[in-house]
Design a protein around this motif. Structure first.
Motif, PDB file in Angstrom:
ATOM      1  N   ALA A  13       0.836  -1.210   0.000  1.00 25.33           N
ATOM      2  CA  ALA A  13       0.000   0.000   0.000  1.00 25.33           C
ATOM      3  C   ALA A  13       0.863   1.249   0.000  1.00 25.33           C
ATOM      4  O   ALA A  13       0.589   2.211  -0.733  1.00 25.33           O
ATOM      5  N   ALA A  14       1.926   1.239   0.813  1.00 19.10           N
ATOM      6  CA  ALA A  14       2.826   2.397   0.867  1.00 19.10           C
ATOM      7  C   ALA A  14       3.508   2.628  -0.474  1.00 19.10           C
ATOM      8  O   ALA A  14       3.669   3.781  -0.916  1.00 19.10           O
ATOM      9  N   ILE A  15       3.887   1.548  -1.148  1.00 14.95           N
ATOM     10  CA  ILE A  15       4.551   1.670  -2.449  1.00 14.95           C
ATOM     11  C   ILE A  15       3.606   2.267  -3.485  1.00 14.95           C
ATOM     12  O   ILE A  15       3.967   3.179  -4.243  1.00 14.95           O
ATOM     13  N   ILE A  16       2.378   1.751  -3.532  1.00 16.80           N
ATOM     14  CA  ILE A  16       1.399   2.266  -4.500  1.00 16.80           C
ATOM     15  C   ILE A  16       1.109   3.739  -4.227  1.00 16.80           C
ATOM     16  O   ILE A  16       1.022   4.553  -5.160  1.00 16.80           O
ATOM     17  N   ILE A  17       0.974   4.103  -2.956  1.00 17.14           N
ATOM     18  CA  ILE A  17       0.709   5.501  -2.597  1.00 17.14           C
ATOM     19  C   ILE A  17       1.877   6.385  -3.018  1.00 17.14           C
ATOM     20  O   ILE A  17       1.684   7.471  -3.590  1.00 17.14           O
TER      21      ILE A  17
ATOM     22  N   LEU B  92      12.762   2.710  -6.793  1.00 18.60           N
ATOM     23  CA  LEU B  92      12.681   2.157  -5.444  1.00 18.60           C
ATOM     24  C   LEU B  92      11.466   1.250  -5.288  1.00 18.60           C
ATOM     25  O   LEU B  92      11.518   0.238  -4.581  1.00 18.60           O
ATOM     26  N   ALA B  93      10.364   1.624  -5.936  1.00 18.85           N
ATOM     27  CA  ALA B  93       9.157   0.813  -5.843  1.00 18.85           C
ATOM     28  C   ALA B  93       9.362  -0.559  -6.461  1.00 18.85           C
ATOM     29  O   ALA B  93       8.914  -1.572  -5.907  1.00 18.85           O
ATOM     30  N   VAL B  94      10.027  -0.598  -7.609  1.00 26.71           N
ATOM     31  CA  VAL B  94      10.300  -1.882  -8.259  1.00 26.71           C
ATOM     32  C   VAL B  94      11.161  -2.753  -7.348  1.00 26.71           C
ATOM     33  O   VAL B  94      10.909  -3.957  -7.177  1.00 26.71           O
TER      34      VAL B  94
ATOM     35  N   LEU C 120      -5.599  -6.612  -0.366  1.00 23.05           N
ATOM     36  CA  LEU C 120      -5.602  -5.699   0.776  1.00 23.05           C
ATOM     37  C   LEU C 120      -4.686  -4.502   0.543  1.00 23.05           C
ATOM     38  O   LEU C 120      -5.018  -3.366   0.899  1.00 23.05           O
ATOM     39  N   GLY C 121      -3.519  -4.746  -0.058  1.00 20.61           N
ATOM     40  CA  GLY C 121      -2.610  -3.639  -0.354  1.00 20.61           C
ATOM     41  C   GLY C 121      -3.246  -2.630  -1.283  1.00 20.61           C
ATOM     42  O   GLY C 121      -3.121  -1.410  -1.086  1.00 20.61           O
ATOM     43  N   VAL C 122      -3.939  -3.109  -2.314  1.00 21.63           N
ATOM     44  CA  VAL C 122      -4.612  -2.218  -3.261  1.00 21.63           C
ATOM     45  C   VAL C 122      -5.742  -1.458  -2.572  1.00 21.63           C
ATOM     46  O   VAL C 122      -5.914  -0.248  -2.774  1.00 21.63           O
TER      47      VAL C 122
ATOM     48  N   ILE D 121       0.722  -2.339 -13.491  1.00 18.55           N
ATOM     49  CA  ILE D 121       2.131  -2.722 -13.393  1.00 18.55           C
ATOM     50  C   ILE D 121       2.381  -3.517 -12.115  1.00 18.55           C
ATOM     51  O   ILE D 121       3.079  -4.544 -12.117  1.00 18.55           O
ATOM     52  N   TYR D 122       1.813  -3.041 -11.008  1.00 21.72           N
ATOM     53  CA  TYR D 122       1.940  -3.740  -9.727  1.00 21.72           C
ATOM     54  C   TYR D 122       1.379  -5.159  -9.831  1.00 21.72           C
ATOM     55  O   TYR D 122       1.993  -6.133  -9.363  1.00 21.72           O
TER      56      TYR D 122
END
Length: 655
Positions: A296-300, A539-541, A597-599, A630-631
């Motif tokens: 969730a933090a990465i997507i945000i 960093l997200a990847v 849940l992350g989404v 992509i995620y």
């Protein structure tokens, strides 16, 4: 046999196990070298307007990248060591000491690191060219990036991996020291005891998540947040973290128990994958919770910087509507400037001249502007007809209709505001005489962009502009100082930095003369936002790869422990096709919930908090969908790879 010969033979004979670890190290080298090479790439540095900020930003990000690499490789090493417990037990029986085993592992690490450095730097060189081209594309530069291997990048990558080898060796040594001989020969025999899930805690997990989503959906301006801020923050944290953990620890177990009590439980292969999951789901709870929250933090993060990048590009056009604009000069200087434009690679498209009346405010500027410190002291008054003509020329549909002493304030950095007829704000200015205007609206629109030729903390200062009715302007114009401004639109304004610098040098000969150019702000905004987006995406990847690897290695470890169980299934007649289906369903239950849940966490937070101010941005939906797709693809790749390798491991002893 010497330790060096034994280490080399181990690498060659057990290459399947070593290959997973080797690939992890190669990926670490590729990531580190690719990022480091961008810092020292001469082609990139030559084209940037803010070289120092670029290098500082990348160096800071490189430190974070290295920390991720350490986490990822140490986790891979932990998996690697667990896979070799029985092997280490044999060495101890043959008389090898713990120190010799640790030294052997160190030699193997050096061999694998040397191979990974060679392959990783070669691969990283190719990717650095691609990454550099991508970064230049984000910054909207046409610079060609050459294929290079900066010595600084090679040296820093080797130095960092020497440090990493030391950390890995220390970790391996202590893991060998803690191993007991009996444990080494029964490393896969200890399975988690089957414990029933609590219905109460399962329900509590749903209630906690519901509470968190409810608080997020209320927004930070609701009465709940305004009157109970601290309690709301604590409740939100408990709801997100506690609810997610209990969801995997209890609710998932309860769901599996419910499936096992179904009448059709014994049909097909349901009993196989459900029973296997019931033994392992509680042990995966902490990992799955971490993956959901970090996902969730990465997507945000990526969503925020991607939207910021698009908004900055759009904002540059909005806030700097004129490619070049400056105070009118004397005839000779004006001719010199136009000659520069005609002889440049950016020929003129349009040229307009507008004029305004300079006045001094009597009323505090805070009445008209929320952030008055970012505006000039003088107020410039423009007529309604001039403003409407410029708006029509730009096809902006922002015309105004004013009467008498009505006035409209222009500001792109303040919140737009409508003044009602019952509560119109009065604002007084003076030249030789005082004049009072009734402010009817504060409009988010730029007639003239911020000036870069005045003294201000950040190098840019907005003109304080009022639009007044034509009749009021005629009255103010009589006998007053009138200031003219030259507005130019040119071709390919984004790459007109050299031309802008020449013209600004001429205009600057008049102290504090107004000068504004689209390219000056565009270069700063786009370079910084593009670097932020590139770094965040990079960093997200890495983070997604590291988090996905947690599940990946965890499942491969379970696959090794379950080889005997699957051997029994094969002996009682379960086909390879059926075993593959069991593995797919089992791993889908592990990979899918943290993804969902992350989404959900990220979408609620983004939708009700971060995106509130850019709700009407046209590219918003496209950007968010692109990030989520992509995620999803990355996690699908992990899922497919895990199922394939899981099957190979459990099938190994059956050949």
């Amino acid at each position: 046999m010497k330790l060096l010969d034994l280490s080399w033979r181990n690498v060659r004979r057990n290459f399947r196990i070593y290959s997973i670890y080797l690939i992890s190290m190669i990926i670490g080298v590729v990531i580190q070298f690719t990022f480091s090479s961008l810092i020292f790439n001469e082609d990139i540095l030559a084209v940037l307007e803010n070289e120092e900020n670029f290098q500082l930003g990348l160096i800071t990000a490189a430190i974070v990248v290295f920390l991720f690499i350490i986490f990822f490789i140490l986790y891979a090493n932990s998996f690697f060591m667990n896979q070799r417990k029985k092997e280490f037990g044999m060495y101890l029986l043959y008389g090898m000491s713990e120190r010799q085993i640790a030294l052997m592992v160190f030699i193997e690490t050096v061999i694998l690191s040397s191979i990974s450095l060679f392959i990783g730097i070669l691969t990283g060189g190719l990717l650095s060219k691609f990454s550099g081209m991508l970064l230049m594309n984000l910054m909207q530069y046409d610079e060609v990036i050459s294929f290079t291997f900066p010595l600084e990048a090679i040296g820093s990558t080797i130095a960092l991996f020497i440090i990493l080898i030391g950390i890995i060796s220390i970790q391996s040594y202590f893991r060998v020291r803690r191993m007991q001989l009996v444990e080494l020969f029964h490393s896969g025999a200890n399975l988690e005891k089957l414990q029933p899930a609590s219905k109460l805690l399962s329900l509590l997990s749903v209630l906690l998540l519901g509470m968190a989503f409810f608080l997020i959906s209320r927004g930070d301006t609701s009465t709940i947040w305004e009157n109970h801020l601290l309690a709301s923050i604590v409740a939100l944290i408990i709801g997100l973290i506690g609810g997610t953990y209990l969801f995997f620890r209890q609710f998932s177990g309860w769901l599996l128990e419910t499936i096992s009590r179904n009448r059709r439980y014994n049909e097909g292969n349901r009993v196989l994958w459900v029973s296997s999951l019931r033994f392992s789901v509680r042990g995966n709870a902490l990992n799955l919770t971490s993956i959901s929250l970090f996902s969730a933090a990465i997507i945000i993060l990526v969503g925020f910087v991607a939207i910021n990048y698009a908004v900055q590009i759009d904002g540059s056009t909005k806030n700097y509507p004129n490619d070049i604009a400056f105070e009118s000069q004397d005839e000779q200087t004006q001719q010199q400037i136009e000659t520069l434009i005609h002889e440049s690679d950016h020929p003129m498209i349009t040229h307009e001249t507008i004029e305004g009346v300079l006045t001094n405010p009597v009323t505090s500027r805070d009445v008209a502007f929320d952030q008055a410190e970012f505006f000039t002291e003088d107020i410039v008054l423009f007529s309604e007809i001039q403003f409407n003509d410029m708006v029509a020329l730009r096809n902006d549909n922002q015309e105004v209709e004013l009467h008498g002493q009505e006035a409209v304030v222009l500001s792109t950095i303040d919140t737009p505001k409508q003044f009602t007829k019952e509560n119109q704000t009065e604002f007084t200015v003076t030249t030789e005489e005082e004049s009072t205007f009734h402010l009817t609206e504060r409009k988010d629109y730029a007639l003239l962009g911020p000036s870069s030729n005045v003294n201000s903390a950040d190098g840019f200062l907005n003109l304080a502009i009022f639009i007044i009715s034509d009749e009021a302007y005629e009255t103010m114009q009589n006998g007053q100082e009138v200031q003219s401004y030259e507005l130019y639109q040119i071709e390919d304004a984004r790459h007109a930095a050299a031309l802008s610098e020449e013209i600004q040098a001429i205009v600057s000969q008049s102290p504090e003369a107004y000068y504004s150019a689209f390219v000056d702000n565009y270069a700063i905004q786009v370079e910084s936002s593009a670097l932020l987006l590139f770094t965040a995406a990079f960093l997200a990847v890495i983070a997604v790869f590291a988090l996905g690897s947690i599940i990946y290695f965890k499942q491969l470890r379970e696959a090794t422990d379950e080889q005997k169980q699957y051997a029994i299934l094969r002996k009682i007649g379960v086909s390879n096709h059926e075993i593959k289906r069991v593995i797919r369903k089992k791993l889908l239950f592990v990979f899918l919930p943290p993804l969902i849940l992350g989404v959900l966490h990220s979408l609620f937070i983004m939708n009700y908090s971060i995106l509130e101010e850019v709700r009407d941005f046209p590219q918003l939906t496209t950007i968010m969908w692109a990030i989520l797709i992509i995620y999803f693809i990355i996690y699908c790749l992990f899922y497919v790879s895990s199922t394939s390798l899981y099957y190979k491991i459990v099938n190994q002893q059956n050949r």
